[in-house]
Scaffold this motif. Structure first.
Motif, PDB file in Angstrom:
ATOM      1  N   HIS A   1     -18.449 -59.133  66.148  1.00 49.16           N
ATOM      2  CA  HIS A   1     -16.993 -59.073  65.891  1.00 49.16           C
ATOM      3  C   HIS A   1     -16.729 -57.665  65.389  1.00 49.16           C
ATOM      4  O   HIS A   1     -17.347 -57.164  64.476  1.00 49.16           O
ATOM      5  CB  HIS A   1     -16.475 -60.080  64.784  1.00 49.16           C
ATOM      6  CG  HIS A   1     -16.863 -61.530  65.196  1.00 49.16           C
ATOM      7  ND1 HIS A   1     -16.046 -62.423  66.227  1.00 49.16           N
ATOM      8  CD2 HIS A   1     -17.764 -62.245  64.782  1.00 49.16           C
ATOM      9  CE1 HIS A   1     -16.721 -63.471  66.346  1.00 49.16           C
ATOM     10  NE2 HIS A   1     -17.859 -63.477  65.392  1.00 49.16           N
ATOM     11  N   TYR A   2     -15.860 -56.859  66.011  1.00 52.10           N
ATOM     12  CA  TYR A   2     -15.492 -55.577  65.844  1.00 52.10           C
ATOM     13  C   TYR A   2     -14.042 -55.366  65.492  1.00 52.10           C
ATOM     14  O   TYR A   2     -13.030 -56.096  65.756  1.00 52.10           O
ATOM     15  CB  TYR A   2     -15.605 -54.696  67.257  1.00 52.10           C
ATOM     16  CG  TYR A   2     -17.296 -54.707  67.595  1.00 52.10           C
ATOM     17  CD1 TYR A   2     -18.115 -53.592  67.153  1.00 52.10           C
ATOM     18  CD2 TYR A   2     -17.532 -55.590  68.290  1.00 52.10           C
ATOM     19  CE1 TYR A   2     -19.451 -53.651  67.310  1.00 52.10           C
ATOM     20  CE2 TYR A   2     -18.953 -55.640  68.712  1.00 52.10           C
ATOM     21  CZ  TYR A   2     -19.993 -54.615  68.237  1.00 52.10           C
ATOM     22  OH  TYR A   2     -21.174 -54.651  68.765  1.00 52.10           O
ATOM     23  N   ALA A   3     -13.787 -54.253  64.546  1.00 51.42           N
ATOM     24  CA  ALA A   3     -12.600 -53.761  64.094  1.00 51.42           C
ATOM     25  C   ALA A   3     -12.180 -52.974  65.213  1.00 51.42           C
ATOM     26  O   ALA A   3     -12.717 -52.355  65.652  1.00 51.42           O
ATOM     27  CB  ALA A   3     -12.704 -53.345  62.752  1.00 51.42           C
TER      28      ALA A   3
ATOM     29  N   ARG B   1     -18.872 -58.005  61.608  1.00 50.30           N
ATOM     30  CA  ARG B   1     -19.395 -59.297  61.095  1.00 50.30           C
ATOM     31  C   ARG B   1     -20.102 -59.752  62.451  1.00 50.30           C
ATOM     32  O   ARG B   1     -19.660 -59.588  63.667  1.00 50.30           O
ATOM     33  CB  ARG B   1     -18.512 -60.229  60.841  1.00 50.30           C
ATOM     34  CG  ARG B   1     -18.879 -61.535  60.485  1.00 50.30           C
ATOM     35  CD  ARG B   1     -18.025 -62.169  59.392  1.00 50.30           C
ATOM     36  NE  ARG B   1     -18.738 -63.417  58.830  1.00 50.30           N
ATOM     37  CZ  ARG B   1     -18.230 -64.544  58.459  1.00 50.30           C
ATOM     38  NH1 ARG B   1     -16.772 -64.467  57.989  1.00 50.30           N
ATOM     39  NH2 ARG B   1     -18.912 -65.425  57.871  1.00 50.30           N
ATOM     40  N   THR B   2     -21.118 -60.555  62.104  1.00 58.18           N
ATOM     41  CA  THR B   2     -21.895 -61.225  63.190  1.00 58.18           C
ATOM     42  C   THR B   2     -21.817 -62.843  62.744  1.00 58.18           C
ATOM     43  O   THR B   2     -22.479 -63.112  61.564  1.00 58.18           O
ATOM     44  CB  THR B   2     -23.371 -60.650  63.325  1.00 58.18           C
ATOM     45  OG1 THR B   2     -23.165 -59.339  63.826  1.00 58.18           O
ATOM     46  CG2 THR B   2     -24.136 -61.331  64.498  1.00 58.18           C
ATOM     47  N   THR B   3     -21.674 -63.436  63.701  1.00 58.14           N
ATOM     48  CA  THR B   3     -21.755 -65.031  63.576  1.00 58.14           C
ATOM     49  C   THR B   3     -22.774 -65.779  64.369  1.00 58.14           C
ATOM     50  O   THR B   3     -23.022 -64.970  65.478  1.00 58.14           O
ATOM     51  CB  THR B   3     -20.248 -65.779  63.723  1.00 58.14           C
ATOM     52  OG1 THR B   3     -20.109 -65.475  65.237  1.00 58.14           O
ATOM     53  CG2 THR B   3     -19.264 -65.428  63.021  1.00 58.14           C
TER      54      THR B   3
END
Length: 189
Positions: free
Chosen positions: A60-62, A69-71
């Motif tokens: 997940h990137y801003a 974050r990585t899920t």
């Protein structure tokens, strides 16, 4: 040199046991050969056992392409052991739902299409006086490697077992007598 040379383990011996799901786990100091409901798989390959893990991950990137974050999802854990014996326990793991019989000294086996057959497993490892038992309360043989019938190699059964978590997410538990792994509690006060 940092570290302790007594900490690394080479597991010089191992046994693998199977039982119906829900079979009582024997006490750590109990002899598994007399544990009710547990069957020995027999001799294992010198290659030992291995464990694999797989997850689906999403990054997940801003704005601006900064990873924030990585899920993870869909976690899967498997263990592989290779049995070297052609006994009834191995036959049942390799061919769930199949049948075997002996009459007048002749063994017969009827091989059926495999069906789902969850089991409970214990892998016991030994390094000198150090012993570790890994209990998989629920798992299932998902695949069996190619079986060679040859005059130059042992017939072996590489069993890939998928481990299913319980309601709390626990996949398995380890029990050992390794003093290097002991939990040291902080004194109160």
């Amino acid at each position: 040199m940092a570290g302790n040379t007594a900490n690394p383990r080479i597991w010089e011996g191992a046994d693998f046991w199977v039982a119906p799901v829900g079979t009582t786990l024997p006490a750590y100091d109990a002899d598994l050969t007399s544990a009710s409901g547990w069957e020995a798989v027999g001799l294992l390959s010198q290659d030992g056992s291995s464990e694999s893990r797989a997850d689906d991950t999403a990054d997940h990137y801003a704005w601006g392409g900064i990873l924030v974050r990585t899920t993870k999802s869909r976690h899967k854990r498997q263990v592989v052991v290779t049995a070297l014996e052609d006994n009834l326990t191995v036959f049942g793991l390799v061919n769930p739902g199949s049948t075997a019989a002996t009459s007048a000294g002749v063994n017969s086996r009827a091989y059926k299409v495999p069906r789902s057959d969850p089991r409970s497993f214990i892998l016991e490892l030994r390094d000198g006086n150090i012993r570790k038992r890994r209990h998989f309360p629920r798992g299932e043989v998902e695949s069996v490697g190619e079986i060679a019938l040859s005059d130059s190699a042992l017939t072996s059964y590489a069993l890939t077992i998928t481990i299913y978590p319980d309601a709390t997410g626990t996949l398995y538990s380890d029990y050992d007598n390794d003093p290097q792994a002991a939990v040291v509690e902080a004194p109160e006060g």
